[in-house]
Design a protein around this motif. Structure first.
Motif, PDB file in Angstrom:
ATOM      1  N   ILE A 108       0.856  -1.188   0.000  1.00  0.00           N
ATOM      2  CA  ILE A 108       0.000   0.000   0.000  1.00  0.00           C
ATOM      3  C   ILE A 108       0.893   1.239   0.000  1.00  0.00           C
ATOM      4  O   ILE A 108       1.854   1.322   0.768  1.00  0.00           O
ATOM      5  N   VAL A 109       0.575   2.188  -0.865  1.00  0.00           N
ATOM      6  CA  VAL A 109       1.225   3.493  -0.854  1.00  0.00           C
ATOM      7  C   VAL A 109       0.177   4.516  -0.423  1.00  0.00           C
ATOM      8  O   VAL A 109      -0.863   4.660  -1.064  1.00  0.00           O
ATOM      9  N   MET A 110       0.452   5.203   0.678  1.00  0.00           N
ATOM     10  CA  MET A 110      -0.480   6.205   1.196  1.00  0.00           C
ATOM     11  C   MET A 110      -0.147   7.575   0.634  1.00  0.00           C
ATOM     12  O   MET A 110       1.017   8.007   0.673  1.00  0.00           O
ATOM     13  N   ALA A 111      -1.167   8.258   0.139  1.00  0.00           N
ATOM     14  CA  ALA A 111      -0.994   9.663  -0.217  1.00  0.00           C
ATOM     15  C   ALA A 111      -0.851  10.484   1.059  1.00  0.00           C
ATOM     16  O   ALA A 111      -1.375  10.109   2.112  1.00  0.00           O
ATOM     17  N   ARG A 112      -0.145  11.586   0.967  1.00  0.00           N
ATOM     18  CA  ARG A 112       0.012  12.445   2.135  1.00  0.00           C
ATOM     19  C   ARG A 112      -1.352  13.038   2.527  1.00  0.00           C
ATOM     20  O   ARG A 112      -2.297  13.051   1.717  1.00  0.00           O
ATOM     21  N   PRO A 113      -1.492  13.533   3.757  1.00  0.00           N
ATOM     22  CA  PRO A 113      -2.749  14.173   4.148  1.00  0.00           C
ATOM     23  C   PRO A 113      -3.138  15.277   3.171  1.00  0.00           C
ATOM     24  O   PRO A 113      -2.289  16.080   2.758  1.00  0.00           O
ATOM     25  N   GLU A 114      -4.396  15.270   2.770  1.00  0.00           N
ATOM     26  CA  GLU A 114      -4.958  16.206   1.777  1.00  0.00           C
ATOM     27  C   GLU A 114      -4.421  15.971   0.369  1.00  0.00           C
ATOM     28  O   GLU A 114      -4.804  16.666  -0.570  1.00  0.00           O
ATOM     29  N   GLY A 115      -3.545  14.981   0.202  1.00  0.00           N
ATOM     30  CA  GLY A 115      -2.970  14.735  -1.121  1.00  0.00           C
ATOM     31  C   GLY A 115      -3.967  14.214  -2.123  1.00  0.00           C
ATOM     32  O   GLY A 115      -3.752  14.319  -3.339  1.00  0.00           O
ATOM     33  N   HIS A 116      -5.100  13.667  -1.648  1.00  0.00           N
ATOM     34  CA  HIS A 116      -6.114  13.138  -2.560  1.00  0.00           C
ATOM     35  C   HIS A 116      -6.800  14.235  -3.367  1.00  0.00           C
ATOM     36  O   HIS A 116      -7.512  13.940  -4.325  1.00  0.00           O
ATOM     37  N   LYS A 117      -6.575  15.494  -2.997  1.00  0.00           N
ATOM     38  CA  LYS A 117      -7.182  16.616  -3.716  1.00  0.00           C
ATOM     39  C   LYS A 117      -6.248  17.215  -4.773  1.00  0.00           C
ATOM     40  O   LYS A 117      -6.656  18.103  -5.524  1.00  0.00           O
ATOM     41  N   ASP A 118      -5.009  16.758  -4.824  1.00  0.00           N
ATOM     42  CA  ASP A 118      -3.976  17.354  -5.678  1.00  0.00           C
ATOM     43  C   ASP A 118      -3.630  16.382  -6.805  1.00  0.00           C
ATOM     44  O   ASP A 118      -2.875  15.435  -6.618  1.00  0.00           O
ATOM     45  N   VAL A 119      -4.185  16.626  -7.995  1.00  0.00           N
ATOM     46  CA  VAL A 119      -4.016  15.696  -9.108  1.00  0.00           C
ATOM     47  C   VAL A 119      -2.557  15.613  -9.547  1.00  0.00           C
ATOM     48  O   VAL A 119      -2.049  14.519  -9.837  1.00  0.00           O
TER      49      VAL A 119
END
Length: 342
Positions: free
Chosen positions: A205-216
């Motif tokens: 699993i690779v986790m996006a950083r916090p709030e990173g899901h909003k940054d395409v």
């Protein structure tokens, strides 16, 4: 759920299980740290049936989920960015007395807060705790806005999630070489398969950083750098992703969409960026049905996108107002049944 993770941890202890912002954990490390947290909970909070989590996306978030499940409790994910009044409502509604959180994230007055970034469980045993949960026990309680606007806690059992993930593995099999992107906030049910499915197969699993899901732009870079092979988009974010015109990484195998209606032009835009190896899948299901209940694989140049057919051990019916089946082509209401129901 925790037994399935632990079984894989014993099979592939040295595989990398999680990567997050430069930090990586092997299966052995994740197994041992979640065991320690489970022992800590069983020792100091043995009567906690529901345990709230108020965490940012981080290794501690996954350690907390596994630790709570191993302790025989269910987790209640709370997004730390939501208004304090809503956090208080959830805590009062669940009657939980314990929140696992991180220092400085939120102010919690009516409950006991345990700060995982201070590793209060560091001295506990790394051995597996006695596993108390059964298939009928609750795995998590997720709060949805509800049609009345009052948050409602949806209670999901272990068996519903196990059924959903077993179906996913049989339909779109992962192997130890796969890399799954975890970017959905953990207060939404899509996060459950992003957090648990890979670890039944030895994948990463690779986790996006916090709030990173909003940054395409950040997500595109992360997908390429980490060789992501499986990920999820809500259709609106898929459109933004496709508008960049960047070709899809050749290592990408499966992209899943759910949460909104997926439209034909979005499917076509996606496939226009691929070399043909990646598949786009449309999933449908409310929070009350253990994530998803129907699925279809999308094809380009189709007139419309369907929500597909029921997954394993789930049923779908279209009824009229008298709850009788309607003929093909007649509008009705969708009813769901099966082991995944809340």
């Amino acid at each position: 759920l925790p037994a399935l993770f632990s079984a894989q941890a014993h099979r592939t202890p040295d595989n990398v299980a999680l990567v997050c912002e430069g930090v990586s954990l092997t299966y052995r490390e994740l197994e041992e740290q979640s065991n320690q947290l489970a022992h800590f909970i069983q020792r100091y909070y043995p009567d906690s049936a529901l345990i709230a989590l108020c965490l940012e996306r981080s290794p501690e978030m996954l350690i907390a989920i596994l630790g709570v499940l191993k302790a025989g409790a269910a987790y209640v994910p709370i997004d730390p960015s939501i208004p304090g009044a809503r956090i208080s409502y959830i805590l009062n509604d669940t009657q939980t007395g314990l929140v696992l959180t991180q220092r400085g994230l939120v102010t919690l007055e009516q409950v006991t807060a345990v700060y995982l970034d201070e590793v209060p469980h560091r001295n506990e045993s790394r051995a597996a705790p006695y596993l108390k949960c059964t298939p009928e026990d609750l795995a998590y309680v997720m709060y949805t806005s509800g049609t009345t606007g009052v948050p409602k806690g949806v209670m999901i059992e272990h068996r519903g999630v196990v059924n959903r993930l077993m179906w996913m593995q049989s339909r779109y099999p992962l192997n130890a070489e796969d890399v799954v992107l975890q970017k959905t906030p953990y207060s939404f049910d899509v996060s459950v398969w992003e957090l648990l499915w890979a670890h039944w197969t030895g994948a990463r699993i690779v986790m996006a950083r916090p709030e990173g899901h909003k940054d395409v732009a950040y997500l595109q870079q992360l997908i390429q750098e980490q060789g992501v092979s499986v990920l999820h988009f809500v259709p609106s974010l898929l459109s933004v992703f496709c508008e960049s015109g960047q070709r899809l990484d050749s290592r990408l195998r499966h992209v899943f969409c759910s949460g909104e209606a997926l439209l034909a032009h979005q499917v076509d835009a996606f496939y226009a960026l691929s070399d043909g190896a990646v598949q786009l899948h449309n999933l449908y299901g409310p929070t009350e049905a253990s994530i998803d209940v129907t699925a279809s694989t999308c094809v380009p140049a189709a007139a419309r996108v369907f929500i597909g057919q029921p997954i394993a051990n789930m049923q779908v019916y279209v009824f009229n107002q008298a709850r009788m089946p309607v003929p093909v082509g007649v509008v009705g209401e969708l009813y769901l049944g099966g082991v995944g129901l809340a």
